[in-house]
Design an enzyme around this catalytic site. Sequence first.
Site, PDB file in Angstrom:
ATOM      1  N   LYS A  66      23.083 -19.420  -7.000  1.00  0.00           N
ATOM      2  CA  LYS A  66      22.086 -20.331  -7.959  1.00  0.00           C
ATOM      3  C   LYS A  66      21.550 -21.278  -7.096  1.00  0.00           C
ATOM      4  O   LYS A  66      21.281 -21.431  -5.928  1.00  0.00           O
ATOM      5  CB  LYS A  66      22.803 -20.810  -9.020  1.00  0.00           C
ATOM      6  N   GLY A 120      29.085 -19.658 -16.991  1.00  0.00           N
ATOM      7  CA  GLY A 120      29.262 -21.142 -16.513  1.00  0.00           C
ATOM      8  C   GLY A 120      29.727 -21.789 -17.515  1.00  0.00           C
ATOM      9  O   GLY A 120      29.959 -22.865 -17.469  1.00  0.00           O
ATOM     10  N   ASN A 127      26.409 -15.270  -6.465  1.00  0.00           N
ATOM     11  CA  ASN A 127      25.276 -15.908  -6.834  1.00  0.00           C
ATOM     12  C   ASN A 127      25.356 -17.252  -6.891  1.00  0.00           C
ATOM     13  O   ASN A 127      25.864 -17.997  -7.768  1.00  0.00           O
ATOM     14  CB  ASN A 127      24.888 -15.303  -8.477  1.00  0.00           C
ATOM     15  N   GLU A 140      19.091 -17.138 -16.837  1.00  0.00           N
ATOM     16  CA  GLU A 140      18.557 -18.323 -16.701  1.00  0.00           C
ATOM     17  C   GLU A 140      17.205 -18.087 -16.172  1.00  0.00           C
ATOM     18  O   GLU A 140      16.186 -18.831 -16.766  1.00  0.00           O
ATOM     19  CB  GLU A 140      19.349 -18.977 -15.328  1.00  0.00           C
ATOM     20  N   HIS A 174      18.216 -12.695 -14.418  1.00  0.00           N
ATOM     21  CA  HIS A 174      19.370 -13.288 -14.703  1.00  0.00           C
ATOM     22  C   HIS A 174      18.962 -14.135 -15.939  1.00  0.00           C
ATOM     23  O   HIS A 174      17.679 -14.560 -16.072  1.00  0.00           O
ATOM     24  CB  HIS A 174      19.588 -14.328 -13.513  1.00  0.00           C
ATOM     25  N   SER A 204      31.730 -16.376 -15.925  1.00  0.00           N
ATOM     26  CA  SER A 204      32.995 -17.063 -15.643  1.00  0.00           C
ATOM     27  C   SER A 204      34.047 -16.208 -15.116  1.00  0.00           C
ATOM     28  O   SER A 204      35.305 -16.483 -15.278  1.00  0.00           O
ATOM     29  CB  SER A 204      33.511 -17.558 -17.053  1.00  0.00           C
ATOM     30  N   GLU A 211      25.948  -9.496 -17.930  1.00  0.00           N
ATOM     31  CA  GLU A 211      26.492 -10.860 -18.191  1.00  0.00           C
ATOM     32  C   GLU A 211      26.424 -11.507 -19.399  1.00  0.00           C
ATOM     33  O   GLU A 211      25.166 -11.874 -19.803  1.00  0.00           O
ATOM     34  CB  GLU A 211      25.595 -11.682 -17.152  1.00  0.00           C
TER      35      GLU A 211
HETATM   36  P1  PGA Z   1      29.487 -18.109 -13.471  1.00  0.00           P
HETATM   37  O1  PGA Z   1      27.956 -17.307 -13.462  1.00  0.00           O
HETATM   38  O2  PGA Z   1      30.344 -17.007 -12.612  1.00  0.00           O
HETATM   39  O3  PGA Z   1      29.210 -19.206 -13.099  1.00  0.00           O
HETATM   40  O4  PGA Z   1      29.668 -17.974 -14.916  1.00  0.00           O
HETATM   41  C1  PGA Z   1      27.694 -16.016 -13.187  1.00  0.00           C
HETATM   42  C2  PGA Z   1      26.067 -15.748 -12.924  1.00  0.00           C
HETATM   43  O5  PGA Z   1      25.369 -16.515 -13.663  1.00  0.00           O
HETATM   44  O6  PGA Z   1      25.922 -14.792 -12.392  1.00  0.00           O
END
Ligand code: PGA
Length: 252
Positions: free
Chosen positions: A11, A175, A9, A99, A97, A215, A169
Site C-alpha cells: 500500500k 486492516g 501489498n 481501497e 483493490h 488480516s 478480500e
Molecule cells: P491487510 O490488507 O492484510 O492489512 O488486511 C490486505 C489487503 O488489503 O490486500
Amino acid sequence: MRKKIVAGNWKMNMTFSEAEELLALIASELENKDNLPCEVIACPPSVYLEMATDFAEESNFLIGAQNVSQFEKGAYTGEISAPMLQSIDVDYCIVGHSERRKYFGESDEMLAGKVDKLLDFNIIPIFCCGEQLEDRKNENYFDVVRSQLKNGIFHLNSNEFSNVVVAYEPVWAIGTGKTASPQQAQEMHRFIRNLIADEYGEKTSGGTTILYGGSCNAGNAAELFSQKDVDGGLIGGASLKAGEFLKIVNSF
Ligand code: PGA
C-alpha cells in the site's frame, strides 16, 4: 496455471530507504532457494518498482504494481501505464483493490479496462473482489462478489482468463484484524471457483489461482491456506516486516 502465491501489498507505506531495506531482506532470504513452497510477490509503491525488479532479478521473487491506468499512453497526468510497467519487468498488478474502489472511485468498467491493458502487455492482473460488512450482514455477499467478477473479468475469453489471478478480500477483514474464518474463506473461494466453472468450464476453473486477503498474518495463514480452494494470500500489513512476511510464505 493454478499455483500457490503469497503476495505482499505494501500500500502507501515505506520511504525509499525503508523500501530498499525490506527488499534487501526479502531478496537475501529467498536467494538460492529453489524449492520455495509458493511463488512470492512484492507489490511496493510504484516509485520503487524499478528498484524492486532489480532486487527480484537477483533472487527468487517477483514484482507486482498496485495499480495501472486503463489508458495506454498520452495526456493522463499522474497515471502509470501497462507498457511502462512492462518496460521495467513488472510481472503482476493488483486491480480493483477495495481501497481503489472506495477512495478513488474506480468503477467496474474502469477495472475491466485495466485488466484488458495488463493482459495486452503480458502482466498478470490480481483481480480483487470482496463484500462490505453490510453485504455480509444482509447475506447478499455472494451477489456482490458475483457482480464484481462478472463486470470486471468475465468479459475475457478463456485464453485471456487463464492469465488472471483472483483475490477474495472481504472489506470488513482488511486492516481490521478481523480475518475471515477459514470456513468463511473456503465457502467464498468455492463459490468463486464454481462461478468460473459455469463461465469457462471445469478445467479453467480448476486452473485458477484464488488468493485470500484481509488480516492474514503469520498466526492464521497456515489454517487459511490449508483450505481446499485457498491458493495463498494477498497480505497487507503483515507484508511490511520481512520476518513475518517470510513466515507467511512458509505457511503451506
Ligand atoms: P491487510 O490488507 O492484510 O492489512 O488486511 C490486505 C489487503 O488489503 O490486500
